[in-house]
Design a protein around this motif. Structure first.
Motif, PDB file in Angstrom:
ATOM      1  N   MET A   1     -16.695  -8.455  -2.357  1.00  9.83           N
ATOM      2  CA  MET A   1     -15.986  -8.039  -1.167  1.00  9.83           C
ATOM      3  C   MET A   1     -14.530  -7.727  -1.484  1.00  9.83           C
ATOM      4  SD  MET A   1     -16.481  -7.510   1.983  1.00  9.83           S
ATOM      5  CE  MET A   1     -15.873  -7.584   3.601  1.00  9.83           C
ATOM      6  N   GLN A   2     -13.927  -8.516  -2.371  1.00 11.70           N
ATOM      7  CA  GLN A   2     -12.532  -8.291  -2.705  1.00 11.70           C
ATOM      8  C   GLN A   2     -12.370  -6.975  -3.464  1.00 11.70           C
ATOM      9  OE1 GLN A   2     -10.654 -11.509  -4.680  1.00 11.70           O
ATOM     10  NE2 GLN A   2      -8.708 -10.468  -4.847  1.00 11.70           N
ATOM     11  N   TYR A   3     -13.379  -6.575  -4.235  1.00 13.69           N
ATOM     12  CA  TYR A   3     -13.329  -5.304  -4.952  1.00 13.69           C
ATOM     13  C   TYR A   3     -13.218  -4.141  -3.980  1.00 13.69           C
ATOM     14  CZ  TYR A   3     -14.972  -1.261  -7.546  1.00 13.69           C
ATOM     15  OH  TYR A   3     -15.090  -0.018  -8.089  1.00 13.69           O
ATOM     16  N   LYS A   4     -13.954  -4.206  -2.884  1.00 16.21           N
ATOM     17  CA  LYS A   4     -13.921  -3.124  -1.904  1.00 16.21           C
ATOM     18  C   LYS A   4     -12.570  -3.035  -1.210  1.00 16.21           C
ATOM     19  CE  LYS A   4     -18.839  -3.159  -0.938  1.00 16.21           C
ATOM     20  NZ  LYS A   4     -19.872  -3.414   0.066  1.00 16.21           N
ATOM     21  N   SER A   5     -12.003  -4.151  -0.827  1.00 15.97           N
ATOM     22  CA  SER A   5     -10.707  -4.120  -0.160  1.00 15.97           C
ATOM     23  C   SER A   5      -9.606  -3.677  -1.120  1.00 15.97           C
ATOM     24  CB  SER A   5     -10.371  -5.474   0.456  1.00 15.97           C
ATOM     25  OG  SER A   5     -10.314  -6.463  -0.547  1.00 15.97           O
ATOM     26  N   THR A   6      -9.706  -4.048  -2.387  1.00  7.77           N
ATOM     27  CA  THR A   6      -8.741  -3.571  -3.382  1.00  7.77           C
ATOM     28  C   THR A   6      -8.859  -2.073  -3.562  1.00  7.77           C
ATOM     29  OG1 THR A   6      -8.882  -5.698  -4.521  1.00  7.77           O
ATOM     30  CG2 THR A   6      -7.939  -3.865  -5.751  1.00  7.77           C
ATOM     31  N   MET A   7     -10.088  -1.566  -3.568  1.00  7.26           N
ATOM     32  CA  MET A   7     -10.298  -0.129  -3.707  1.00  7.26           C
ATOM     33  C   MET A   7      -9.696   0.621  -2.517  1.00  7.26           C
ATOM     34  SD  MET A   7     -13.858   1.954  -4.215  1.00  7.26           S
ATOM     35  CE  MET A   7     -14.425   1.676  -2.554  1.00  7.26           C
ATOM     36  N   VAL A   8      -9.820   0.077  -1.338  1.00  9.50           N
ATOM     37  CA  VAL A   8      -9.266   0.707  -0.148  1.00  9.50           C
ATOM     38  C   VAL A   8      -7.744   0.733  -0.228  1.00  9.50           C
ATOM     39  CG1 VAL A   8      -8.978   0.451   2.342  1.00  9.50           C
ATOM     40  CG2 VAL A   8     -11.222   0.179   1.307  1.00  9.50           C
ATOM     41  N   ILE A   9      -7.139  -0.342  -0.645  1.00 10.18           N
ATOM     42  CA  ILE A   9      -5.685  -0.395  -0.762  1.00 10.18           C
ATOM     43  C   ILE A   9      -5.192   0.603  -1.801  1.00 10.18           C
ATOM     44  CG2 ILE A   9      -3.754  -1.859  -1.498  1.00 10.18           C
ATOM     45  CD1 ILE A   9      -5.275  -4.207  -0.179  1.00 10.18           C
ATOM     46  N   VAL A  10      -5.888   0.715  -2.911  1.00  8.52           N
ATOM     47  CA  VAL A  10      -5.513   1.687  -3.946  1.00  8.52           C
ATOM     48  C   VAL A  10      -5.659   3.108  -3.416  1.00  8.52           C
ATOM     49  CG1 VAL A  10      -6.180   2.603  -6.204  1.00  8.52           C
ATOM     50  CG2 VAL A  10      -5.983   0.150  -5.873  1.00  8.52           C
ATOM     51  N   MET A  11      -6.730   3.393  -2.674  1.00 12.02           N
ATOM     52  CA  MET A  11      -6.911   4.729  -2.104  1.00 12.02           C
ATOM     53  C   MET A  11      -5.794   5.060  -1.118  1.00 12.02           C
ATOM     54  SD  MET A  11     -11.063   5.131  -1.492  1.00 12.02           S
ATOM     55  CE  MET A  11     -10.760   5.541   0.171  1.00 12.02           C
ATOM     56  N   LEU A  12      -5.451   4.125  -0.255  1.00  9.45           N
ATOM     57  CA  LEU A  12      -4.389   4.371   0.714  1.00  9.45           C
ATOM     58  C   LEU A  12      -3.046   4.583   0.026  1.00  9.45           C
ATOM     59  CD1 LEU A  12      -5.279   1.844   3.535  1.00  9.45           C
ATOM     60  CD2 LEU A  12      -5.444   4.317   3.626  1.00  9.45           C
ATOM     61  N   ALA A  13      -2.783   3.808  -1.014  1.00  7.00           N
ATOM     62  CA  ALA A  13      -1.532   3.978  -1.750  1.00  7.00           C
ATOM     63  C   ALA A  13      -1.486   5.332  -2.445  1.00  7.00           C
ATOM     64  CB  ALA A  13      -1.364   2.848  -2.763  1.00  7.00           C
ATOM     65  N   ALA A  14      -2.599   5.750  -3.033  1.00  9.68           N
ATOM     66  CA  ALA A  14      -2.648   7.045  -3.715  1.00  9.68           C
ATOM     67  C   ALA A  14      -2.462   8.189  -2.727  1.00  9.68           C
ATOM     68  CB  ALA A  14      -3.975   7.191  -4.456  1.00  9.68           C
ATOM     69  N   PHE A  15      -3.128   8.135  -1.592  1.00 10.36           N
ATOM     70  CA  PHE A  15      -2.979   9.183  -0.591  1.00 10.36           C
ATOM     71  C   PHE A  15      -1.555   9.233  -0.035  1.00 10.36           C
ATOM     72  CE2 PHE A  15      -7.737   8.868   0.295  1.00 10.36           C
ATOM     73  CZ  PHE A  15      -8.004   9.950  -0.527  1.00 10.36           C
ATOM     74  N   SER A  16      -0.956   8.080   0.160  1.00  8.99           N
ATOM     75  CA  SER A  16       0.417   8.041   0.655  1.00  8.99           C
ATOM     76  C   SER A  16       1.383   8.613  -0.376  1.00  8.99           C
ATOM     77  CB  SER A  16       0.825   6.613   1.004  1.00  8.99           C
ATOM     78  OG  SER A  16       0.022   6.115   2.034  1.00  8.99           O
ATOM     79  N   LEU A  17       1.151   8.302  -1.641  1.00 11.05           N
ATOM     80  CA  LEU A  17       2.005   8.829  -2.703  1.00 11.05           C
ATOM     81  C   LEU A  17       1.878  10.341  -2.822  1.00 11.05           C
ATOM     82  CD1 LEU A  17       3.955   8.187  -5.016  1.00 11.05           C
ATOM     83  CD2 LEU A  17       1.960   7.961  -6.489  1.00 11.05           C
ATOM     84  N   ILE A  18       0.665  10.840  -2.734  1.00  9.57           N
ATOM     85  CA  ILE A  18       0.450  12.292  -2.800  1.00  9.57           C
ATOM     86  C   ILE A  18       1.132  12.982  -1.619  1.00  9.57           C
ATOM     87  CG2 ILE A  18      -1.312  14.094  -2.594  1.00  9.57           C
ATOM     88  CD1 ILE A  18      -3.151  12.209  -4.230  1.00  9.57           C
ATOM     89  N   THR A  19       0.995  12.422  -0.442  1.00 10.44           N
ATOM     90  CA  THR A  19       1.644  13.000   0.734  1.00 10.44           C
ATOM     91  C   THR A  19       3.160  12.995   0.576  1.00 10.44           C
ATOM     92  OG1 THR A  19      -0.171  12.216   2.115  1.00 10.44           O
ATOM     93  CG2 THR A  19       1.849  12.836   3.242  1.00 10.44           C
ATOM     94  N   LEU A  20       3.702  11.911   0.065  1.00  8.03           N
ATOM     95  CA  LEU A  20       5.141  11.825  -0.143  1.00  8.03           C
ATOM     96  C   LEU A  20       5.619  12.836  -1.179  1.00  8.03           C
ATOM     97  CD1 LEU A  20       7.707  10.278   0.631  1.00  8.03           C
ATOM     98  CD2 LEU A  20       7.225   8.738  -1.263  1.00  8.03           C
ATOM     99  N   LEU A  21       4.871  13.014  -2.256  1.00  4.36           N
ATOM    100  CA  LEU A  21       5.245  13.992  -3.280  1.00  4.36           C
ATOM    101  C   LEU A  21       5.215  15.418  -2.741  1.00  4.36           C
ATOM    102  CD1 LEU A  21       3.471  12.541  -6.440  1.00  4.36           C
ATOM    103  CD2 LEU A  21       5.918  12.585  -5.936  1.00  4.36           C
ATOM    104  N   VAL A  22       4.248  15.726  -1.923  1.00  2.00           N
ATOM    105  CA  VAL A  22       4.183  17.066  -1.325  1.00  2.00           C
ATOM    106  C   VAL A  22       5.376  17.290  -0.403  1.00  2.00           C
ATOM    107  CG1 VAL A  22       2.872  18.494   0.289  1.00  2.00           C
ATOM    108  CG2 VAL A  22       1.703  17.312  -1.564  1.00  2.00           C
ATOM    109  N   MET A  23       5.757  16.265   0.344  1.00  2.00           N
ATOM    110  CA  MET A  23       6.907  16.404   1.231  1.00  2.00           C
ATOM    111  C   MET A  23       8.198  16.572   0.439  1.00  2.00           C
ATOM    112  SD  MET A  23       6.255  13.932   4.471  1.00  2.00           S
ATOM    113  CE  MET A  23       5.764  12.484   3.576  1.00  2.00           C
ATOM    114  N   ILE A  24       8.325  15.882  -0.685  1.00  2.00           N
ATOM    115  CA  ILE A  24       9.522  16.007  -1.512  1.00  2.00           C
ATOM    116  C   ILE A  24       9.606  17.400  -2.122  1.00  2.00           C
ATOM    117  CG2 ILE A  24      10.594  15.193  -3.651  1.00  2.00           C
ATOM    118  CD1 ILE A  24       9.688  12.375  -2.865  1.00  2.00           C
ATOM    119  N   LYS A  25       8.461  17.948  -2.547  1.00  2.00           N
ATOM    120  CA  LYS A  25       8.462  19.283  -3.147  1.00  2.00           C
ATOM    121  C   LYS A  25       8.802  20.375  -2.135  1.00  2.00           C
ATOM    122  CE  LYS A  25       6.458  20.587  -6.717  1.00  2.00           C
ATOM    123  NZ  LYS A  25       6.446  20.600  -8.096  1.00  2.00           N
TER     124      LYS A  25
END
Length: 87
Positions: A1-25
């Motif tokens: 169960m902890q693996y799934k929640s960690t995967m979700v947190i990593v996905m959300l962080a990656a999507f947020s980082l990509i969105t932030l990079l696009v906004m900076i560009k």
């Protein structure tokens, strides 16, 4: 169960980082930031508005509002996908 929640947190962080990079560009960072936050919050409310037809809903609380504002549409999609894995 902890693996799934960690995967979700990593996905959300990656999507947020990509969105932030696009906004900076883009040359209009604050305009992109405001529009992206509005798009994410609108997507969250659209999911809940259509929940009667689809049977899928996300809770509207400070955490989901913050995630959808920061991560925009990819964060809302990630929350929907995580709902499939966790629930």
């Amino acid at each position: 169960m902890q693996y799934k929640s960690t995967m979700v947190i990593v996905m959300l962080a990656a999507f947020s980082l990509i969105t932030l990079l696009v906004m900076i560009k883009s040359r209009h960072f604050f305009k992109a930031l405001i529009l992206s936050a509005a798009q994410g919050i609108a997507a969250l409310f659209a999911v809940n508005l259509l929940s009667a037809a689809t049977g899928v809903s996300l809770a509207v609380n400070p955490v989901t509002l913050a995630l959808s504002a920061v991560g925009s549409l990819p964060a809302v999609i990630a929350m929907l996908v995580s709902r499939l894995f966790i629930a």
